[in-house]
Design a protein around this motif. Sequence first.
Motif, PDB file in Angstrom:
ATOM      1  N   UNK B  94      95.292 -20.553  46.704  1.00 32.48           N
ATOM      2  CA  UNK B  94      95.574 -20.741  48.138  1.00 32.48           C
ATOM      3  C   UNK B  94      96.132 -19.458  48.742  1.00 32.48           C
ATOM      4  N   UNK B  95      97.084 -18.854  48.046  1.00 27.38           N
ATOM      5  CA  UNK B  95      97.678 -17.620  48.573  1.00 27.38           C
ATOM      6  C   UNK B  95      96.621 -16.522  48.709  1.00 27.38           C
ATOM      7  N   UNK B  96      95.727 -16.472  47.748  1.00 23.16           N
ATOM      8  CA  UNK B  96      94.652 -15.489  47.804  1.00 23.16           C
ATOM      9  C   UNK B  96      93.696 -15.809  48.956  1.00 23.16           C
ATOM     10  N   UNK B  97      93.377 -17.090  49.125  1.00 21.08           N
ATOM     11  CA  UNK B  97      92.487 -17.486  50.213  1.00 21.08           C
ATOM     12  C   UNK B  97      93.116 -17.206  51.577  1.00 21.08           C
ATOM     13  N   UNK B  98      94.410 -17.387  51.672  1.00 22.97           N
ATOM     14  CA  UNK B  98      95.083 -17.076  52.931  1.00 22.97           C
ATOM     15  C   UNK B  98      94.932 -15.591  53.252  1.00 22.97           C
ATOM     16  N   UNK B  99      95.034 -14.779  52.228  1.00 21.67           N
ATOM     17  CA  UNK B  99      94.836 -13.342  52.438  1.00 21.67           C
ATOM     18  C   UNK B  99      93.420 -13.057  52.920  1.00 21.67           C
ATOM     19  N   UNK B 100      92.464 -13.750  52.323  1.00 22.47           N
ATOM     20  CA  UNK B 100      91.058 -13.540  52.717  1.00 22.47           C
ATOM     21  C   UNK B 100      90.820 -14.016  54.143  1.00 22.47           C
ATOM     22  N   UNK B 101      91.270 -15.228  54.420  1.00 21.89           N
ATOM     23  CA  UNK B 101      91.006 -15.816  55.725  1.00 21.89           C
ATOM     24  C   UNK B 101      91.623 -14.985  56.837  1.00 21.89           C
ATOM     25  N   UNK B 102      92.782 -14.421  56.555  1.00 22.42           N
ATOM     26  CA  UNK B 102      93.450 -13.637  57.587  1.00 22.42           C
ATOM     27  C   UNK B 102      93.143 -12.146  57.496  1.00 22.42           C
ATOM     28  N   UNK B 103      92.175 -11.790  56.689  1.00 24.94           N
ATOM     29  CA  UNK B 103      91.660 -10.443  56.703  1.00 24.94           C
ATOM     30  C   UNK B 103      92.460  -9.411  55.932  1.00 24.94           C
ATOM     31  N   UNK B 104      93.278  -9.871  54.989  1.00 28.27           N
ATOM     32  CA  UNK B 104      94.055  -8.924  54.189  1.00 28.27           C
ATOM     33  C   UNK B 104      93.345  -8.537  52.891  1.00 28.27           C
TER      34      UNK B 104
END
Lengths: 121, 105
Positions: B94-104
Amino acid sequence: MSTETQNDGDDLEDRVTNFLRRNFPQIQMHGGSAAIQDIDRETGEVSIALGGACSGCGISPMTIQAIKSRMVKEIPEVEKVNASTGMDGGEEEMDGMSPSFPGETVDDDGGEADEGPEAPF
Amino acid sequence: MADFDPEKFEDKYANYFPELQQAYKNAFNRMNDQYDSELVHAIDQQVLNESEPFYEGDGEFRVELPDDPYGRVSGVLVEEDRFETVLETHVEEIESELQRVFGFQ
């Protein structure tokens, strides 16, 4: 002649229903449902049960958290929201094992970035 | 790509709801492909429904879990060590996906 004592409660129930419909249309759009289980008008506690596709879907945790967070802000009478997918006591809804919504085209296996602020759910 | 604003993330469920759903769902789907589906569903429905993501700065997100996650899970027989491992992996996803979704990423 006055039998209007239920109006307040009905109004609150309507507002909760409208709140869910207005802010979370994706629940119904994706085959899920959100049912009001209980409204305690004295304590301001509302219980919501998500069902249908919601109970086997990976976005329901965020949906639940969003409902809890936003309803207390947007409906002043609501002090606390309990929301669940009905799985807490068992797995009666586990037939919805497919986590994907029909027709959904979200890339979910590590493909390219799927960041779309207008994501269709 | 979402135009991420840390201040807007304070009211994340109003401002970034689709992105949060996307991140959780992508993580769920990946976990569901790799681990026992029943356990992944139980974690998703009975633990993560009380989780909350926070932005830590520098493109990092943290998912806060409810107390006693293992005690929250019912209907699934799983050893605690195994549960903790899968849960930890799920949170990392989830933490990794949040980074992806928000462009990090």
